[in-house]
Design a protein around this motif. Structure first.
Motif, PDB file in Angstrom:
ATOM      1  N   LEU A  61       0.831  -1.208   0.000  1.00 31.25           N
ATOM      2  CA  LEU A  61       0.000   0.000   0.000  1.00 31.25           C
ATOM      3  C   LEU A  61       0.866   1.259   0.000  1.00 31.25           C
ATOM      4  CD1 LEU A  61      -2.960  -0.731   2.438  1.00 31.25           C
ATOM      5  CD2 LEU A  61      -3.070  -0.306  -0.013  1.00 31.25           C
ATOM      6  N   HIS A  62       1.902   1.253   0.788  1.00 31.86           N
ATOM      7  CA  HIS A  62       2.806   2.400   0.855  1.00 31.86           C
ATOM      8  C   HIS A  62       3.462   2.628  -0.501  1.00 31.86           C
ATOM      9  CE1 HIS A  62       6.132   5.000   2.029  1.00 31.86           C
ATOM     10  NE2 HIS A  62       5.599   5.133   3.228  1.00 31.86           N
ATOM     11  N   GLY A  63       3.888   1.563  -1.137  1.00 34.32           N
ATOM     12  CA  GLY A  63       4.486   1.683  -2.467  1.00 34.32           C
ATOM     13  C   GLY A  63       3.490   2.230  -3.479  1.00 34.32           C
ATOM     14  N   GLY A  64       2.258   1.744  -3.428  1.00 33.47           N
ATOM     15  CA  GLY A  64       1.223   2.247  -4.321  1.00 33.47           C
ATOM     16  C   GLY A  64       0.906   3.709  -4.070  1.00 33.47           C
ATOM     17  N   TYR A  65       0.884   4.088  -2.810  1.00 34.41           N
ATOM     18  CA  TYR A  65       0.643   5.484  -2.418  1.00 34.41           C
ATOM     19  C   TYR A  65       1.737   6.383  -2.998  1.00 34.41           C
ATOM     20  CZ  TYR A  65       0.103   9.449   0.853  1.00 34.41           C
ATOM     21  OH  TYR A  65      -0.072  10.675   1.413  1.00 34.41           O
ATOM     22  N   ASN A  66       2.991   5.985  -2.799  1.00 36.60           N
ATOM     23  CA  ASN A  66       4.111   6.764  -3.319  1.00 36.60           C
ATOM     24  C   ASN A  66       4.093   6.796  -4.850  1.00 36.60           C
ATOM     25  OD1 ASN A  66       4.969   7.280  -0.739  1.00 36.60           O
ATOM     26  ND2 ASN A  66       6.589   5.759  -0.758  1.00 36.60           N
ATOM     27  N   LEU A  67       3.769   5.673  -5.478  1.00 33.77           N
ATOM     28  CA  LEU A  67       3.718   5.606  -6.935  1.00 33.77           C
ATOM     29  C   LEU A  67       2.646   6.538  -7.490  1.00 33.77           C
ATOM     30  CD1 LEU A  67       4.752   4.300  -9.543  1.00 33.77           C
ATOM     31  CD2 LEU A  67       3.044   2.500  -9.201  1.00 33.77           C
ATOM     32  N   THR A  68       1.518   6.630  -6.803  1.00 32.97           N
ATOM     33  CA  THR A  68       0.454   7.526  -7.241  1.00 32.97           C
ATOM     34  C   THR A  68       0.943   8.969  -7.285  1.00 32.97           C
ATOM     35  OG1 THR A  68      -1.228   6.064  -6.330  1.00 32.97           O
ATOM     36  CG2 THR A  68      -1.879   8.354  -6.707  1.00 32.97           C
ATOM     37  N   PHE A  69       1.639   9.399  -6.252  1.00 33.31           N
ATOM     38  CA  PHE A  69       2.160  10.764  -6.230  1.00 33.31           C
ATOM     39  C   PHE A  69       3.254  10.962  -7.268  1.00 33.31           C
ATOM     40  CE2 PHE A  69       0.063  10.878  -2.117  1.00 33.31           C
ATOM     41  CZ  PHE A  69      -0.536  12.125  -2.180  1.00 33.31           C
ATOM     42  N   PHE A  70       4.069   9.948  -7.500  1.00 32.03           N
ATOM     43  CA  PHE A  70       5.130  10.048  -8.491  1.00 32.03           C
ATOM     44  C   PHE A  70       4.544  10.184  -9.894  1.00 32.03           C
ATOM     45  CE2 PHE A  70       8.293   7.978 -11.324  1.00 32.03           C
ATOM     46  CZ  PHE A  70       9.275   8.947 -11.226  1.00 32.03           C
ATOM     47  N   VAL A  71       3.543   9.383 -10.206  1.00 33.16           N
ATOM     48  CA  VAL A  71       2.890   9.472 -11.518  1.00 33.16           C
ATOM     49  C   VAL A  71       2.217  10.832 -11.668  1.00 33.16           C
ATOM     50  CG1 VAL A  71       1.022   8.531 -12.938  1.00 33.16           C
ATOM     51  CG2 VAL A  71       2.633   6.991 -11.826  1.00 33.16           C
ATOM     52  N   GLY A  72       1.582  11.314 -10.611  1.00 30.15           N
ATOM     53  CA  GLY A  72       0.982  12.652 -10.655  1.00 30.15           C
ATOM     54  C   GLY A  72       2.025  13.721 -10.927  1.00 30.15           C
ATOM     55  N   TYR A  73       3.182  13.590 -10.310  1.00 26.43           N
ATOM     56  CA  TYR A  73       4.281  14.529 -10.538  1.00 26.43           C
ATOM     57  C   TYR A  73       4.732  14.486 -11.991  1.00 26.43           C
ATOM     58  CZ  TYR A  73       9.024  16.316 -10.599  1.00 26.43           C
ATOM     59  OH  TYR A  73      10.177  16.997 -10.938  1.00 26.43           O
ATOM     60  N   LEU A  74       4.882  13.277 -12.546  1.00 26.29           N
ATOM     61  CA  LEU A  74       5.302  13.146 -13.939  1.00 26.29           C
ATOM     62  C   LEU A  74       4.283  13.764 -14.896  1.00 26.29           C
ATOM     63  CD1 LEU A  74       6.769   9.539 -14.040  1.00 26.29           C
ATOM     64  CD2 LEU A  74       8.011  11.704 -13.997  1.00 26.29           C
ATOM     65  N   ILE A  75       3.017  13.566 -14.628  1.00 33.28           N
ATOM     66  CA  ILE A  75       1.967  14.136 -15.470  1.00 33.28           C
ATOM     67  C   ILE A  75       1.967  15.656 -15.377  1.00 33.28           C
ATOM     68  CG2 ILE A  75      -0.548  14.328 -15.734  1.00 33.28           C
ATOM     69  CD1 ILE A  75      -0.674  11.324 -14.921  1.00 33.28           C
ATOM     70  N   GLN A  76       2.166  16.143 -14.171  1.00 33.83           N
ATOM     71  CA  GLN A  76       2.134  17.583 -13.931  1.00 33.83           C
ATOM     72  C   GLN A  76       3.298  18.303 -14.603  1.00 33.83           C
ATOM     73  OE1 GLN A  76       2.524  18.632  -9.805  1.00 33.83           O
ATOM     74  NE2 GLN A  76       1.398  20.527 -10.060  1.00 33.83           N
ATOM     75  N   THR A  77       4.437  17.658 -14.732  1.00 36.49           N
ATOM     76  CA  THR A  77       5.615  18.314 -15.286  1.00 36.49           C
ATOM     77  C   THR A  77       5.627  18.290 -16.815  1.00 36.49           C
ATOM     78  OG1 THR A  77       6.920  16.283 -15.093  1.00 36.49           O
ATOM     79  CG2 THR A  77       7.049  17.867 -13.273  1.00 36.49           C
TER      80      THR A  77
END
Length: 78
Positions: A61-77
């Motif tokens: 779950l922690h990995g999925g949580y972090n991955l969600t924010f990382f993907v959001g960061y990639l999309i945002q940039t």
């Protein structure tokens, strides 16, 4: 498990989640809104640990949580 035996499941989960959020305090510059989100995530991780009896579920779950924010960061940039 030690806190769970001493305090009960929910109090142990809340106490551990509070500690988890406070460990991330400096990272989020002590903004209470961010710490609340991290604390709620900590509750979810703790509940997963409680229900499955395994830290692997909480780690996933922690990995999925972090991955969600990382993907959001990639999309945002982009």
């Amino acid at each position: 498990p030690l806190l769970q035996r001493a305090l009960g499941a929910w109090l142990a989960i809340l106490l551990a989640a509070t500690g988890f959020a406070l460990l991330h305090g400096q990272e989020y510059q002590w903004f209470w809104q961010q710490l609340l989100v991290v604390g709620l995530a900590g509750v979810a991780f703790g509940y997963a640990r409680y229900k499955t009896g395994s830290t692997a579920a909480a780690a996933l779950l922690h990995g999925g949580y972090n991955l969600t924010f990382f993907v959001g960061y990639l999309i945002q940039t982009r």
